[in-house]
Write an enzyme that holds these catalytic residues in place. Structure first.
Site, PDB file in Angstrom:
ATOM      1  N   LYS A 114      -5.228 -10.103  -7.092  1.00  0.00           N
ATOM      2  CA  LYS A 114      -6.474 -10.440  -6.385  1.00  0.00           C
ATOM      3  C   LYS A 114      -7.607  -9.489  -6.803  1.00  0.00           C
ATOM      4  O   LYS A 114      -7.340  -8.330  -7.176  1.00  0.00           O
ATOM      5  CB  LYS A 114      -6.265 -10.449  -4.867  1.00  0.00           C
ATOM      6  CG  LYS A 114      -6.281  -9.100  -4.224  1.00  0.00           C
ATOM      7  CD  LYS A 114      -6.411  -9.179  -2.704  1.00  0.00           C
ATOM      8  CE  LYS A 114      -6.458  -7.749  -2.181  1.00  0.00           C
ATOM      9  NZ  LYS A 114      -6.624  -7.553  -0.795  1.00  0.00           N
ATOM     10  N   LYS A 173     -11.666  -4.125  -4.547  1.00  0.00           N
ATOM     11  CA  LYS A 173     -12.637  -3.031  -4.682  1.00  0.00           C
ATOM     12  C   LYS A 173     -12.008  -1.834  -5.384  1.00  0.00           C
ATOM     13  O   LYS A 173     -12.685  -1.041  -6.000  1.00  0.00           O
ATOM     14  CB  LYS A 173     -13.050  -2.528  -3.292  1.00  0.00           C
ATOM     15  CG  LYS A 173     -13.761  -3.504  -2.418  1.00  0.00           C
ATOM     16  CD  LYS A 173     -13.891  -2.885  -1.013  1.00  0.00           C
ATOM     17  CE  LYS A 173     -14.154  -3.937   0.032  1.00  0.00           C
ATOM     18  NZ  LYS A 173     -14.041  -3.467   1.396  1.00  0.00           N
ATOM     19  N   LYS A 198       0.834  -1.212   0.000  1.00  0.00           N
ATOM     20  CA  LYS A 198       0.000   0.000   0.000  1.00  0.00           C
ATOM     21  C   LYS A 198       0.865   1.256   0.000  1.00  0.00           C
ATOM     22  O   LYS A 198       0.540   2.249  -0.646  1.00  0.00           O
ATOM     23  CB  LYS A 198      -0.968   0.001   1.191  1.00  0.00           C
ATOM     24  CG  LYS A 198      -2.103  -0.998   1.005  1.00  0.00           C
ATOM     25  CD  LYS A 198      -3.184  -0.843   2.039  1.00  0.00           C
ATOM     26  CE  LYS A 198      -4.307  -1.846   1.799  1.00  0.00           C
ATOM     27  NZ  LYS A 198      -5.292  -1.879   2.866  1.00  0.00           N
TER      28      LYS A 198
HETATM   29  P1  TYM Z   1     -11.256  -5.942   3.662  1.00  0.00           P
HETATM   30  O1  TYM Z   1     -12.335  -4.970   3.923  1.00  0.00           O
HETATM   31  O2  TYM Z   1     -10.183  -5.567   2.686  1.00  0.00           O
HETATM   32  O3  TYM Z   1     -11.852  -7.321   3.169  1.00  0.00           O
HETATM   33  C1  TYM Z   1     -12.875  -7.987   3.895  1.00  0.00           C
HETATM   34  C2  TYM Z   1     -12.635  -9.486   3.816  1.00  0.00           C
HETATM   35  O4  TYM Z   1     -12.603  -9.925   2.453  1.00  0.00           O
HETATM   36  C3  TYM Z   1     -11.430 -10.711   2.228  1.00  0.00           C
HETATM   37  N1  TYM Z   1     -11.016 -10.527   0.811  1.00  0.00           N
HETATM   38  C4  TYM Z   1     -10.916 -11.501  -0.073  1.00  0.00           C
HETATM   39  N2  TYM Z   1     -11.108 -12.821   0.007  1.00  0.00           N
HETATM   40  C5  TYM Z   1     -10.926 -13.565  -1.106  1.00  0.00           C
HETATM   41  N3  TYM Z   1     -10.542 -13.050  -2.315  1.00  0.00           N
HETATM   42  C6  TYM Z   1     -10.332 -11.719  -2.454  1.00  0.00           C
HETATM   43  N4  TYM Z   1      -9.975 -11.225  -3.636  1.00  0.00           N
HETATM   44  C7  TYM Z   1     -10.512 -10.881  -1.302  1.00  0.00           C
HETATM   45  N5  TYM Z   1     -10.407  -9.541  -1.084  1.00  0.00           N
HETATM   46  C8  TYM Z   1     -10.705  -9.347   0.222  1.00  0.00           C
HETATM   47  C9  TYM Z   1     -10.410 -10.159   3.206  1.00  0.00           C
HETATM   48  O5  TYM Z   1      -9.393 -11.094   3.478  1.00  0.00           O
HETATM   49  C10 TYM Z   1     -11.271  -9.881   4.423  1.00  0.00           C
HETATM   50  O6  TYM Z   1     -11.460 -11.042   5.190  1.00  0.00           O
HETATM   51  N6  TYM Z   1      -8.184  -5.419   7.535  1.00  0.00           N
HETATM   52  C11 TYM Z   1      -9.408  -6.057   7.118  1.00  0.00           C
HETATM   53  C12 TYM Z   1     -10.619  -5.631   7.953  1.00  0.00           C
HETATM   54  C13 TYM Z   1     -10.444  -5.824   9.420  1.00  0.00           C
HETATM   55  C14 TYM Z   1     -10.459  -7.072  10.112  1.00  0.00           C
HETATM   56  C15 TYM Z   1     -10.300  -6.748  11.477  1.00  0.00           C
HETATM   57  C16 TYM Z   1     -10.639  -8.401   9.680  1.00  0.00           C
HETATM   58  C17 TYM Z   1     -10.262  -4.846  10.351  1.00  0.00           C
HETATM   59  N7  TYM Z   1     -10.169  -5.412  11.589  1.00  0.00           N
HETATM   60  C18 TYM Z   1     -10.264  -7.756  12.455  1.00  0.00           C
HETATM   61  C19 TYM Z   1     -10.607  -9.383  10.688  1.00  0.00           C
HETATM   62  C20 TYM Z   1     -10.426  -9.077  12.032  1.00  0.00           C
HETATM   63  C21 TYM Z   1      -9.669  -5.663   5.677  1.00  0.00           C
HETATM   64  O7  TYM Z   1      -9.160  -4.700   5.193  1.00  0.00           O
HETATM   65  O8  TYM Z   1     -10.601  -6.401   5.039  1.00  0.00           O
END
Ligand code: TYM
Length: 337
Positions: free
Chosen positions: A203, A206, A121
């Protein structure tokens, strides 16, 4: 999946959050949200909107506020029952930021510097490498540890953040005696890394600027069909899971998640058939998977009073648990409580 569904007498605590940066993609849905829904049936679940994490990209305030509400509504639309589970918004439970500060003091600069997501990032957004982005995994650790979570269902990209969370928890426990449950990542075998439809080496995300690369959970059926029809594959014209066939492997993973069929069954089903047929079948499976989510979302968004009440109730329940953990931690480190 079954191995982590606990009997009612000894429910496991399951916790996860999603950022409200944009509507979830099919990657978020298959990698995380679908597992959340399945786990919510038999476990003690806490899910929510990670709006504090999203601040690291400095979103436009009015858009950000709307997106946070939309993602909250989406969590209910995937089928999470706000009566049986806790569904909440991170910033409304002030203990997250408080514990994050404490844990910052128990995380080494070196270990935070090794986080690949931070490095990626920071390289992609040189104009805004803020301290929040650096401390992002520590806030994640605070989220998870506040609730003594046993399992954290996430996609593959969050594995390293779960590892640092475990390291921080173990370090704290060693220094002050058992305080935190050391959590385990729950990463599904299929669907943990859904790839871009236009560049299957990347991957699905969004933030992809190419709209054909990702499917949103709210895309209309015709849009979904079009995106899958233009998905990048290879020239072999044989539906089989193999190294070097990233595009087809990705479509097979998506089809498998939506239909429950394994790879050998999918290969058999499409034996002797071309990619055109296969892409249409994948699109149809995705359309059917997302149809109820979209319908439920559209109707929920009309009821802002209900959504506001659910947010208040969910945050109240989350705060009650978080406050206990924070009080225990504050006492252990010697703060005046
Ligand atoms: P975020 O918002 O980027 O994504 C949410 C969840 O989606 C999963 N994910 C994917 N899984 C499969 N293929 C993909 N292409 C893909 N893109 C995203 C992510 O692994 C995630 O599970 N940091 C985290 C949010 C967070 C969090 C937490 C998660 C904040 N605090 C505590 C667990 C526990 C995030 O940015 O997810």
């Amino acid at each position: 999946m079954e191995s982590h569904l606990s009997p009612p007498e000894k429910k496991k605590r399951v916790f996860s959050l999603i950022q409200p940066t944009a509507m979830p993609t099919l990657g978020n849905y298959l990698g995380a949200l679908k597992n959340w829904k399945e786990m919510s049936e038999l476990n003690d679940c806490i899910f929510g909107v990670a709006d504090l994490h999203a601040l690291t990209v400095r979103p436009e305030p009015a858009v950000f506020r709307r997106q946070s509400l939309e993602i909250f509504a989406m969590l209910l639309s995937i089928g999470l029952d706000p009566e049986k589970n806790i569904v909440f918004v991170q910033s409304r439970v002030e203990q997250h930021a408080q514990l994050a500060w404490i844990l910052n003091c128990y995380t080494q600069f070196g270990e935070a510097s090794r986080m690949t997501q931070f490095k990626e990032k920071a390289a992609a957004h040189e104009e805004n490498v803020n301290v929040g982005l650096f401390a992002y995994p520590v806030l994640m650790a605070a989220d998870i540890l506040l609730y003594n979570s046993d399992f954290v269902p996430v996609g593959e990209d969050q594995r390293q953040h779960l590892e640092i969370t475990r390291d921080i928890a173990e370090r704290f426990n060693q220094l002050y005696g058992r305080t935190f449950t050391v959590p385990e990542a729950y990463i599904g075998k299929v669907g943990a890394r859904i790839m871009s439809l236009q560049d299957p080496a990347k991957k699905m995300s969004k933030s992809d600027l190419n709209p054909k690369a990702s499917v949103s959970v709210l895309d209309e059926p015709e849009v979904i069909l079009k995106k899958f029809k233009s998905a990048v594959t290879d020239s072999e014209a044989c539906v089989r899971y193999a190294e070097g066939k990233d595009g087809i492997n990705n479509l097979m993973a998506i089809y498998s998640c939506c239909t429950g069929r394994d790879f050998p069954a999918i290969e058999k089903e499409f034996e002797g058939r071309g990619y055109g047929d296969f892409k249409t079948a994948v699109a149809e499976a995705v359309i059917e998977e997302l149809r109820p989510v979209r319908e439920s979302y559209l109707s929920l968004m009309k009821d802002s009073g209900y959504l506001a009440a659910c947010i208040d109730a969910g945050c109240g329940k989350a705060r009650a648990i978080a406050a206990k953990t924070l009080a225990k931690v504050s006492k252990k480190v010697g703060l005046l409580v």
